[in-house]
Write a protein that holds these residues in place. Structure first.
Motif, mmCIF file in Angstrom:
data_model
loop_
_atom_site.group_PDB
_atom_site.id
_atom_site.type_symbol
_atom_site.label_atom_id
_atom_site.label_comp_id
_atom_site.label_asym_id
_atom_site.label_seq_id
_atom_site.Cartn_x
_atom_site.Cartn_y
_atom_site.Cartn_z
ATOM 1 N N TRP A 3 0.823 -1.208 0.000
ATOM 2 C CA TRP A 3 0.000 0.000 0.000
ATOM 3 C C TRP A 3 0.854 1.254 0.000
ATOM 4 N N GLU A 4 1.972 1.241 0.709
ATOM 5 C CA GLU A 4 2.878 2.398 0.680
ATOM 6 C C GLU A 4 3.439 2.598 -0.726
ATOM 7 N N ARG B 117 0.697 4.076 -2.905
ATOM 8 C CA ARG B 117 0.530 5.506 -2.611
ATOM 9 C C ARG B 117 1.690 6.321 -3.170
ATOM 10 N N TYR B 118 2.909 5.779 -3.097
ATOM 11 C CA TYR B 118 4.083 6.468 -3.650
ATOM 12 C C TYR B 118 3.907 6.677 -5.151
#
Length: 128
Positions: free
Chosen positions: A54-55, A58-59
């Motif tokens: 998820w990170e 999002r990045y």
């Protein structure tokens, strides 16, 4: 719709099958910028810290948004110094914006040091 070998034109021709030529001509440049920003974001993500899925998503989405916001202005700015049509620079600039990614603060510091050194050199040169 213009013809030629250009990612925007190619995508517009494909989109025209689904949404019509006039709508495709409006959507295609934005979609190309987002796709190139995502590709650059994936390249930038490879040198970022270890992160969750998820990170990472999002990045990459953040780099898409950054590319979408700044690609047009950056391409126009580059055309002031390099005599190339700005429409040819849109895809590489979006890719580059995404690729730099989390390193933008360091790029800003470098540009500040370069501007400071140039200003100091100009001031010293004027007093000689």
């Amino acid at each position: 719709m213009p013809s030629g070998v250009d990612p925007v034109v190619g995508l517009a021709q494909v989109l025209a099958v689904f949404v019509g030529a006039s709508t495709a001509a409006v959507i295609a440049p934005h979609l190309v910028v987002v796709i190139a920003g995502a590709a650059g974001g994936v390249l930038g993500l490879m040198s970022w810290r270890a992160c969750s899925t998820w990170e990472g998503i999002r990045y990459v989405m953040g780099m898409c948004a950054l590319a979408w916001l700044f690609t047009g202005s950056a391409a126009e700015l580059i055309t002031l110094y390099v005599h190339v049509e700005d429409k040819r620079l849109v895809t590489p600039v979006a890719l580059l914006i995404g690729w730099v990614g989390h390193r933008w603060p360091a790029v800003g510091k470098w540009a500040g040091r370069l501007a400071k050194a140039s200003a100091e050199a100009a001031l010293r040169g004027g007093k000689s």
